[in-house]
Every structure is written in C-alpha cells, then in structure tokens.
Design an enzyme around this catalytic site. Structure first.
Site, PDB file in Angstrom:
ATOM      1  N   GLU A 194       0.689  -1.015  -0.007  1.00  0.00           N
ATOM      2  CA  GLU A 194       0.540   0.157   0.018  1.00  0.00           C
ATOM      3  C   GLU A 194       0.492   1.324   0.232  1.00  0.00           C
ATOM      4  O   GLU A 194       2.242   1.641   0.700  1.00  0.00           O
ATOM      5  CB  GLU A 194      -0.420  -0.544   1.563  1.00  0.00           C
ATOM      6  CG  GLU A 194      -1.504   1.242   1.303  1.00  0.00           C
ATOM      7  CD  GLU A 194      -3.097   0.636   1.924  1.00  0.00           C
ATOM      8  OE1 GLU A 194      -3.445  -0.349   2.563  1.00  0.00           O
ATOM      9  OE2 GLU A 194      -3.649   2.054   2.929  1.00  0.00           O
TER      10      GLU A 194
ATOM     11  N   GLU B 204      -6.029   6.389  -0.556  1.00  0.00           N
ATOM     12  CA  GLU B 204      -6.717   7.223   0.553  1.00  0.00           C
ATOM     13  C   GLU B 204      -6.062   8.904   0.701  1.00  0.00           C
ATOM     14  O   GLU B 204      -6.607   9.302   1.430  1.00  0.00           O
ATOM     15  CB  GLU B 204      -6.408   6.977   1.685  1.00  0.00           C
ATOM     16  CG  GLU B 204      -4.790   6.617   1.510  1.00  0.00           C
ATOM     17  CD  GLU B 204      -4.141   6.061   3.211  1.00  0.00           C
ATOM     18  OE1 GLU B 204      -3.864   4.412   3.265  1.00  0.00           O
ATOM     19  OE2 GLU B 204      -4.229   6.698   4.265  1.00  0.00           O
TER      20      GLU B 204
ATOM     21  N   HIS C 201     -10.462   3.529   2.526  1.00  0.00           N
ATOM     22  CA  HIS C 201      -9.610   2.799   3.681  1.00  0.00           C
ATOM     23  C   HIS C 201     -10.104   3.430   4.858  1.00  0.00           C
ATOM     24  O   HIS C 201     -11.389   4.110   5.240  1.00  0.00           O
ATOM     25  CB  HIS C 201      -8.921   4.457   3.401  1.00  0.00           C
ATOM     26  CG  HIS C 201      -8.078   4.893   4.608  1.00  0.00           C
ATOM     27  ND1 HIS C 201      -8.783   6.660   5.157  1.00  0.00           N
ATOM     28  CD2 HIS C 201      -6.630   4.602   5.562  1.00  0.00           C
ATOM     29  CE1 HIS C 201      -7.551   6.656   6.253  1.00  0.00           C
ATOM     30  NE2 HIS C 201      -6.843   6.064   6.048  1.00  0.00           N
TER      31      HIS C 201
ATOM     32  N   GLU D  28     -11.989  -2.222   5.701  1.00  0.00           N
ATOM     33  CA  GLU D  28     -10.245  -1.943   6.987  1.00  0.00           C
ATOM     34  C   GLU D  28     -11.145  -1.894   7.957  1.00  0.00           C
ATOM     35  O   GLU D  28     -12.124  -0.933   8.316  1.00  0.00           O
ATOM     36  CB  GLU D  28      -9.615  -0.271   6.644  1.00  0.00           C
ATOM     37  CG  GLU D  28      -8.322  -0.501   7.357  1.00  0.00           C
ATOM     38  CD  GLU D  28      -7.493   0.103   6.416  1.00  0.00           C
ATOM     39  OE1 GLU D  28      -7.791   1.412   5.752  1.00  0.00           O
ATOM     40  OE2 GLU D  28      -6.670   0.785   7.367  1.00  0.00           O
TER      41      GLU D  28
HETATM   42  O1  LIG Z   1      -3.832   2.257   5.619  1.00  0.00           O
HETATM   43  C1  LIG Z   1      -4.335   3.040   6.880  1.00  0.00           C
HETATM   44  O2  LIG Z   1      -5.379   2.628   7.715  1.00  0.00           O
HETATM   45  C2  LIG Z   1      -3.798   4.704   6.663  1.00  0.00           C
HETATM   46  O3  LIG Z   1      -2.353   5.370   6.060  1.00  0.00           O
HETATM   47  C3  LIG Z   1      -3.267   4.789   8.067  1.00  0.00           C
HETATM   48  O4  LIG Z   1      -4.497   5.476   8.041  1.00  0.00           O
HETATM   49  C4  LIG Z   1      -1.858   5.817   8.715  1.00  0.00           C
HETATM   50  O5  LIG Z   1      -2.455   6.500   9.657  1.00  0.00           O
HETATM   51  C5  LIG Z   1      -0.586   5.048   8.620  1.00  0.00           C
HETATM   52  O6  LIG Z   1      -1.429   3.691   8.841  1.00  0.00           O
HETATM   53 MG   LIG Z   2      -2.951   3.555   3.944  1.00  0.00          MG
END
Ligand SMILES: O=C(O)[C@H](O)[C@H](O)[C@@H](O)CO
Ligand SMILES: [Mg+2]
Length: 390
Positions: free
Chosen positions: A240, A266, A316, A336
C-alpha cells in the site's frame, strides 16, 4: 424539504494520547532530514463534525479529518451558502455546485474533504427522511455481513507486534495490515528491519491468512523496486502507498512490473482522480476514503468505475461512511477495520466522537437494515476530553 442550516465544529482531542515510538510508520516525511518525529503531520487528533438541519427538523451528520480547521473554514465560508435553502434530494446538483464553485483552488485535498463532509450529512438526511439506511439508497445489501481486515500493527518491538497479531488472530480475523517502519533513508539496515517485521507477523498468522503491507508514502520507486522481490515470498495481498500520491507512473510501474499487487487511493480525490489511477493501471486495489474523496455522491460513482475495471475497492479506514459503500456494491469485497483503542495515530478518534460504529465479530461487521441514514449519533461520554471550536 430544504436545508435550513449548516454547522461545522472542530473536535480537538485533549485527552490521553499514545506517543509514537521509534520508526512506527514509514511516511512521506522520512526522506527529508527533518529531525522531528516524521509522523507528526500524519496524526489526526482533531476532527470536524458537520450538522446540517432541514426545515422539517432532520439533522444530518458529516465528518472530515483532513486539516479539520481548514475544512471548517471552507465549509463556513464557501460551501454552507451554496447548499443552504436547497433541497437535499438534489444531491448531485449540490455536489456540482460545491465542486465547481471551488474549482479554481479545490479539486483535491482539503476542499474535497470539506465537500465530502457536507455530502455525508446530506446523505444522512436522505436516509433519515425515508427511514432507510444509506446503503439501501445505493444498491442495498450485497453481503450477509462485511468481511473486514484488522488494521494496525504499527512497527514496534517485534515481540509486541507478534503479540498484537496473535490477539486479533484469536479474535477470528483472517486478514491483517501491518506497517513498515523503514524506508530509503534507513539504508540496507532498514531493508533488513522491514523484512524481519514481515517475517515476524507471518510467523504468527501463517499463510492461510491475508497479510497486507502499508508503506504510507514512505518509499520511492527505486527503493520499492529493490525491496519488492524480497517481499514476494511473504505473499502479501497488497503493498500500500509505496510512493507519494502524485507519482502515478511509479505506482503503475510497480503494479505492472512486480509480483505484488499495489494499492492506493486514500490520498486521491474525485471520480477523475480514480479514472486516472485505473486508466494507467496504477493500482490493483482502490482505497478512497468517503470522507475525503468527495463524499457518498463521488464514492458511489467510483464504485461503478471499479466494477467496470474489475478492480476491487476497499475504502481506507473503517468508519460508517465507508461501510455503507462496501455493503452496497459487489465491487467492494471487504472493509478496513481499526478497533477502538487509546488515541495514537488518530483513525481511532472516530470512536470517541460518534456512536453507532459496528464492532467486528470474528472478522466480520454487520450493518442494521433498520437504522436510518448513516446510523451515527454524537457520543457524549468523551466530551470532557475535547475542546470544541464552533
Ligand atoms: O491505510 C491506512 O489505514 C492509513 O494509511 C492509516 O490511516 C495511516 O495512519 C497509516 O497507517
Ligand atoms: Mg493506508
């Protein structure tokens, strides 16, 4: 029905926070020699809540976490006058008014996040006005329940990461997203540390469960091309945001030239931003956030685009505004999921502001067919921990 008022308030968290330890998440600032904790500009410790009231007393709730105080200013000064007095059912017209009126300086970033917050509140009103959950207005229930992946596993001590992975494996999760701690600035030792952390998590979850790897824009194309061949043996479901959001050619080269599916989105905005990513085969998984991309009006269109391109969309973060989009399309296989925990990076702050978020059970989430709108209300339990800016 007409929109009577638009209220945007910034909820500034004053409660306990977990200080980031060490290299707990690679990120776009790592490449600079900045001495301060590089993740500081990517921690969300305030959140703007939008409340839109109609002339028959329905209140819709929206939210935005990107640059919340700036988003509030954009809403107060530019967006509220554009939607006040209008019929919320004209949501496409209202979306175009907001998008076009701010086009000279908007289109991406905080402007689209501000538009998203207003749009979310409008859709909350629409659902409430017909006593239906928003997903029923978008295509309905396409899943008995929503599979979700456990998302956290920031880079800490390897034993701590393994204990965290085991805890959520025991709770029935079958998919996990972990964070890298190192990037180009950390040289070969950083590569070794990155590989060690993936090996450690795989040791716990095995290969019958999905593992996703998060770089959070912390690498560059050269580094990613060097490390990807070493990561393939760990069979990641996706890698990612390996490069910054503007390096679409870099995304495309990695997505087409390495054996690892690349995900992102995101930090991309509007239907046009995702058309570009899909046309250029830059991602194998689309990950917009509905409170950033342009709200439900934009996300619903992007879902259709993803369906046409056969690219899965896995929004996201968790959060209700995304769950409705996942529930209402077959193009979205899962969500997620961040569990509620002490305030650290800030994705979890949502739980301290809103009630109504589903809790994962055995790696699944459920939405209520009979809860109108987005299904959220404002929580009162933690109000003492917030400074609220009207
Ligand atoms: O994919 C994710 O959850 C984001 O990139 C997160 O919000 C970010 O805080 C990095 O973990
Ligand atoms: Mg992310």
């Amino acid at each position: 029905m007409k929109i009577k008022s638009v209220r945007a308030r910034v909820f500034e968290w004053k409660g306990k926070t977990v200080p980031p330890q060490g290299n707990f998440c690679s990120n776009a600032m790592d490449l600079l020699y900045a001495p301060q904790e590089t993740m500081s500009t990517f921690r969300f410790h305030s959140w703007t809540v939008v409340e839109i009231e109609t002339d028959d007393g329905i209140v819709g709730l929206g939210n935005v976490a990107l640059a919340p105080a700036i988003a509030k200013a954009i809403i107060d000064q530019y967006l509220a006058p554009l939607v006040t007095g209008q019929d919320p059912w004209d949501y496409e017209y209202l979306w175009q008014r907001m998008y076009r009126a701010t086009h000279a300086w908007g289109r991406k970033g905080v402007t689209m996040a501000a538009i998203s917050a207003v749009d979310l509140a409008i859709w909350d009103i629409l659902g409430k006005s017909v006593n239906k959950p928003v997903f029923k207005l978008l295509g309905g229930r396409t899943k008995e329940k929503i599979p979700c992946y456990y998302s956290k596993l920031y880079r800490t001590d390897l034993k701590e990461m393994q204990a965290e992975a085991q805890k959520f494996l025991d709770q029935g999760f079958t998919a996990f997203k972990m964070r890298f701690g190192y990037g180009p600035a950390h040289l070969q030792k950083g590569v070794a540390e990155n590989l060690k952390s993936v090996e450690a998590v795989r040791e716990v979850i095995g290969y019958d469960n999905d593992l996703m790897l998060e770089c959070y824009m912390g690498w560059n194309l050269e580094y990613a091309k060097r490390i990807c061949p070493k990561l393939e043996k760990f069979q990641p479901r996706w890698l990612e945001e390996p490069v910054i959001a503007d390096d679409i050619d870099g995304y495309a080269e990695l997505n087409q030239r390495t054996g690892i599916p690349i995900s992102g989105g995101e930090h991309e905005f509007s239907l046009y931003g995702f058309k570009q990513l899909l046309d250029r085969k830059a991602v194998s998984v689309v990950q917009y956030d509905t409170n950033r991309v342009g709200g439900i009006t934009a996300a619903h269109k992007i879902n259709a685009l993803c369906e046409a391109y056969s690219v899965p969309v896995i929004p996201h973060a968790g959060q209700m505004h995304n769950y409705h989009l996942t529930m209402s399309t077959l193009a979205s296989p899962m969500s997620e999921y961040f569990p509620m925990h002490d305030v650290e990076v800030g994705n979890e702050l949502f739980y301290y502001i809103f009630d109504g978020e589903p809790v994962a059970e055995n790696g699944f989430l459920q939405l209520d067919d009979h809860k109108p709108g987005l299904g959220l209300s404002l929580k009162t339990e933690y109000l003492k921990d917030f400074n609220i800016v009207e």
